[in-house]
Design a protein around this motif. Structure first.
Motif, short mmCIF file in Angstrom:
data_model
loop_
_atom_site.label_atom_id
_atom_site.label_comp_id
_atom_site.label_asym_id
_atom_site.label_seq_id
_atom_site.Cartn_x
_atom_site.Cartn_y
_atom_site.Cartn_z
N ARG A 75 -3.70 -8.45 4.55
CA ARG A 75 -4.08 -8.29 6.08
C ARG A 75 -5.40 -7.41 6.73
O ARG A 75 -5.67 -7.80 7.43
CB ARG A 75 -2.64 -7.07 6.29
N GLU A 76 -5.93 -6.68 5.95
CA GLU A 76 -6.83 -5.72 6.19
C GLU A 76 -8.92 -6.20 5.76
O GLU A 76 -9.20 -6.03 7.09
CB GLU A 76 -6.71 -4.27 5.88
N ARG A 98 0.66 1.79 3.88
CA ARG A 98 0.69 2.34 4.37
C ARG A 98 0.68 3.37 3.98
O ARG A 98 0.01 4.62 4.37
CB ARG A 98 0.71 1.50 5.96
N GLN A 99 2.16 3.89 4.17
CA GLN A 99 2.32 5.04 4.11
C GLN A 99 1.85 5.60 2.87
O GLN A 99 0.94 7.08 2.55
CB GLN A 99 3.69 5.63 4.05
N LEU A 115 4.32 -3.49 3.89
CA LEU A 115 2.79 -3.95 4.40
C LEU A 115 3.24 -1.78 4.82
O LEU A 115 2.18 -1.18 4.80
CB LEU A 115 2.78 -4.40 5.88
N HIS A 116 4.10 -1.29 4.96
CA HIS A 116 4.76 -0.34 6.12
C HIS A 116 4.83 1.07 4.71
O HIS A 116 3.91 1.99 4.81
CB HIS A 116 5.94 0.27 5.82
N TYR A 152 6.80 -6.89 5.76
CA TYR A 152 6.84 -5.72 6.92
C TYR A 152 7.26 -4.61 6.32
O TYR A 152 6.43 -3.35 6.11
CB TYR A 152 7.70 -5.43 8.63
N PHE A 182 -1.36 -5.44 1.64
CA PHE A 182 -1.88 -4.94 2.33
C PHE A 182 -3.70 -5.62 2.93
O PHE A 182 -4.39 -5.62 3.97
CB PHE A 182 -2.04 -3.85 1.79
N LEU A 236 -1.20 4.87 0.66
CA LEU A 236 -2.80 4.70 1.55
C LEU A 236 -3.25 6.34 2.26
O LEU A 236 -3.75 6.91 1.76
CB LEU A 236 -3.33 3.89 2.13
N ARG A 237 -2.19 6.45 3.70
CA ARG A 237 -2.25 7.86 4.28
C ARG A 237 -2.17 9.29 3.32
O ARG A 237 -2.84 9.79 3.79
CB ARG A 237 -1.13 7.79 4.99
N ASP A 257 8.75 9.68 0.49
CA ASP A 257 9.78 10.74 1.93
C ASP A 257 9.65 12.18 1.44
O ASP A 257 9.85 12.56 2.36
CB ASP A 257 10.63 9.78 2.55
#
Lengths: 71, 195
Positions: B148-149, B177-178, B173-174, B170, B145, B180-181, B97
């Motif tokens: 889910r995917e 995703r962060q 997973l959150h 959540y 992850f 992975l991005r 972050d």
């Protein structure tokens, strides 16, 4: 993280909501705040497109997993 | 498929073994469980050659069986999926972050333009990067992850299987995703020629 003023999100808060949205439905107040933010922000729509690209990528990845080698 | 020649069928299945193993490992993050899941897949396939329909590809059929075996393994080993919602993971996410956002909540740098997704996504190399990035997620997080995917389980199913609360799921997973991005941005979109 819960925005203090629901109608004035920072990009950080908006990005957090967009990532969360991938896995669960957002409350109406968050959806409204996010929509407002996306209208006035330049950077966040890009972030949103990146998440969309990732979603498509995962979808295609599953297809690639299942079909690889047959091409 | 020549059902009159069991040896050939066996050989064809065996030729996909490495591929199946790669995905079982990525998903389970445990070599023993992965080997077991693949062995069970091969055995199940050999036991029921008649279940293989000609219209589907052999590999697609095997991957379908593997997905079930992976879910069985996760179910069986579910208690070993330990998560640390507030633990060491969390500080790493704070760093992520901090790198992404200025203290005032603006992006430190504009998110990169990821270009033409259609074109990028068609490339084999891209999936190699995606796979590597998924592999770099912390083990428990990566499992969730991919459940889910890749296995396409619903949040409810995952929570039920692993005894997680939705909130905990959540959060994980959150973070996945962060990460992975970030990984994709660094290793593919910003710098594809580095490969």
């Amino acid at each position: 993280m819960k925005p203090t003023y629901p109608l004035k999100l920072t990009c950080k808060e908006a990005a957090a909501l967009m990532v969360a949205r991938e896995d669960r439905a957002l409350p109406l107040a968050d959806r409204a705040a996010l929509r407002m933010h996306l209208l006035i922000c330049k950077a966040c729509p890009r972030f949103e497109r990146q998440l969309l690209t990732m979603r498509n990528a995962m979808k295609q990845w599953r297809g690639y997993v299942d079909g690889e080698g047959e091409r | 498929m020549d059902f009159t020649n069991p040896g050939a069928f066996e050989q064809q299945i065996a030729s996909h073994r490495d591929y199946l193993l790669r995905f079982a490992r990525l998903q389970l993050r445990n070599d023993t469980w992965a080997e077991d899941a693949v062995s069970e897949t091969v055995l199940a396939a050999l036991a029921r050659p008649q279940a293989f329909e000609r219209r589907s590809q052999l590999k697609t059929w095997l991957v379908g069986i593997l997905k079930h075996k992976v879910i069985d393994a996760l179910r069986l080993q579910g208690r070993e999926v330990s998560l640390s919602p507030q633990g060491d993971d969390a500080s790493a996410d704070d760093l992520l972050d901090q790198a992404l956002f200025a203290p005032d909540g603006h992006f430190a740098e504009q998110p990169a333009d990821w270009g033409n997704p259609e074109q990028e996504l068609g490339s084999r190399q891209f999936f190699a990067v995606l796979e590597a990035c998924a592999g770099k997620l912390p083990a428990a997080q990566g499992r969730l992850f991919l459940m889910r995917e890749w296995l396409e389980l619903s949040s409810e199913e995952i929570c039920k299987e692993l005894g997680l609360t939705p909130t905990n799921l959540y959060v994980q997973l959150h973070r996945a995703r962060q990460r992975l991005r970030e990984c994709l941005e660094l290793n593919w979109f910003a710098n594809p020629q580095a490969l």
